[in-house]
Design an enzyme around this catalytic site. Structure first.
Site, PDB file in Angstrom:
ATOM      1  N   HIS A 109      72.032  50.140  15.565  1.00 41.21           N
ATOM      2  CA  HIS A 109      71.638  49.360  16.738  1.00 41.21           C
ATOM      3  C   HIS A 109      70.765  48.204  16.294  1.00 41.21           C
ATOM      4  O   HIS A 109      70.067  48.277  15.283  1.00 41.21           O
ATOM      5  CB  HIS A 109      70.919  50.228  17.774  1.00 41.21           C
ATOM      6  CG  HIS A 109      69.829  51.078  17.203  1.00 41.21           C
ATOM      7  ND1 HIS A 109      70.085  52.262  16.542  1.00 41.21           N
ATOM      8  CD2 HIS A 109      68.479  50.913  17.173  1.00 41.21           C
ATOM      9  CE1 HIS A 109      68.944  52.792  16.146  1.00 41.21           C
ATOM     10  NE2 HIS A 109      67.953  51.992  16.499  1.00 41.21           N
ATOM     11  N   ASP A 166      66.274  49.042  26.237  1.00 43.43           N
ATOM     12  CA  ASP A 166      65.608  50.142  25.534  1.00 43.43           C
ATOM     13  C   ASP A 166      64.784  50.950  26.546  1.00 43.43           C
ATOM     14  O   ASP A 166      64.105  50.389  27.402  1.00 43.43           O
ATOM     15  CB  ASP A 166      64.698  49.598  24.423  1.00 43.43           C
ATOM     16  CG  ASP A 166      64.292  50.682  23.436  1.00 43.43           C
ATOM     17  OD1 ASP A 166      64.712  50.617  22.272  1.00 43.43           O
ATOM     18  OD2 ASP A 166      63.552  51.613  23.837  1.00 43.43           O
ATOM     19  N   GLY A 186      61.848  53.810  10.113  1.00 41.10           N
ATOM     20  CA  GLY A 186      61.612  54.117  11.518  1.00 41.10           C
ATOM     21  C   GLY A 186      62.866  54.342  12.341  1.00 41.10           C
ATOM     22  O   GLY A 186      62.786  54.397  13.569  1.00 41.10           O
TER      23      GLY A 186
HETATM   24  P1  AMP Z   1      65.048  53.179  16.200  1.00 41.98           P
HETATM   25  O1  AMP Z   1      63.751  53.934  16.258  1.00 41.98           O
HETATM   26  O2  AMP Z   1      64.997  51.883  15.472  1.00 41.98           O
HETATM   27  O3  AMP Z   1      66.181  54.078  15.735  1.00 41.98           O
HETATM   28  O4  AMP Z   1      65.370  52.774  17.698  1.00 41.98           O
HETATM   29  C1  AMP Z   1      65.871  53.686  18.636  1.00 41.98           C
HETATM   30  C2  AMP Z   1      65.529  53.130  19.991  1.00 41.98           C
HETATM   31  O5  AMP Z   1      66.332  53.808  20.950  1.00 41.98           O
HETATM   32  C3  AMP Z   1      64.081  53.333  20.396  1.00 41.98           C
HETATM   33  O6  AMP Z   1      63.473  52.052  20.638  1.00 41.98           O
HETATM   34  C4  AMP Z   1      64.175  54.175  21.664  1.00 41.98           C
HETATM   35  O7  AMP Z   1      63.230  53.814  22.635  1.00 41.98           O
HETATM   36  C5  AMP Z   1      65.598  53.897  22.124  1.00 41.98           C
HETATM   37  N1  AMP Z   1      66.200  54.938  22.919  1.00 41.98           N
HETATM   38  C6  AMP Z   1      66.267  56.267  22.640  1.00 41.98           C
HETATM   39  N2  AMP Z   1      66.938  56.920  23.611  1.00 41.98           N
HETATM   40  C7  AMP Z   1      67.322  55.975  24.514  1.00 41.98           C
HETATM   41  C8  AMP Z   1      68.037  56.011  25.752  1.00 41.98           C
HETATM   42  N3  AMP Z   1      68.529  57.169  26.264  1.00 41.98           N
HETATM   43  N4  AMP Z   1      68.236  54.856  26.407  1.00 41.98           N
HETATM   44  C9  AMP Z   1      67.762  53.692  25.911  1.00 41.98           C
HETATM   45  N5  AMP Z   1      67.082  53.584  24.755  1.00 41.98           N
HETATM   46  C10 AMP Z   1      66.856  54.715  24.066  1.00 41.98           C
END
Ligand code: AMP
Ligand code: ZN
Length: 113
Positions: free
Chosen positions: A99, A30, A92
């Site tokens: 994922h 992440d 959230g």
């Molecule tokens: P959610 O808020 O449950 O949808 O989780 C989305 C997650 O994706 C968050 O924890 C972000 O930090 C992560 N995220 C967003 N963009 C990226 C990226 N380019 N690479 C890795 N993680 C990401």
């Protein structure tokens, strides 16, 4: 999905730190970790969110959990870890490619907020 950030990560169009990959699943760090270990496990097939899992696509979800179990053993996460999939905006979810957050390395509060 053309505009999906995680589909772009799978295709290598956006960089990521890969932890594991096979023909069905991609696991990466992440970008904004909330624990010492914070990985995201995603299917290569675009599924937007948890309430779109059905009998036609659930095999990849079962496989993701097999991969998570294998990684947990390889990483020796014996003190415990958590798997979270936020579904929908009120929960959230910010990226609409399903994922599974894998969180470990510190005490995790429960219930989550
Ligand atoms: P959610 O808020 O449950 O949808 O989780 C989305 C997650 O994706 C968050 O924890 C972000 O930090 C992560 N995220 C967003 N963009 C990226 C990226 N380019 N690479 C890795 N993680 C990401
Ligand atoms: Zn996608």
């Amino acid at each position: 999905m053309e505009d999906c950030i995680f589909c772009k990560i799978i295709k290598g169009e956006i960089p990521s730190k890969k932890i594991y990959e096979d023909e069905l699943v991609y696991v990466f760090e992440d970008i904004a970790p909330t624990a010492p270990i914070h990985y995201l496990a995603i299917p290569k097939q675009h599924i937007s969110k948890l309430d779109e899992i059905n009998e036609d696509n659930s095999a990849v979800i079962a496989h993701i959990y097999e991969v998570i179990s294998k990684l947990a053993n390889e990483l020796n996460l014996k003190d415990g870890f958590r798997v979270v999939s936020n579904c929908g905006e009120q929960a959230g979810q910010s990226v609409f490619h399903i994922h599974f957050h894998i969180l470990a390395g510190r005490p995790l509060q429960w219930p989550a907020g």
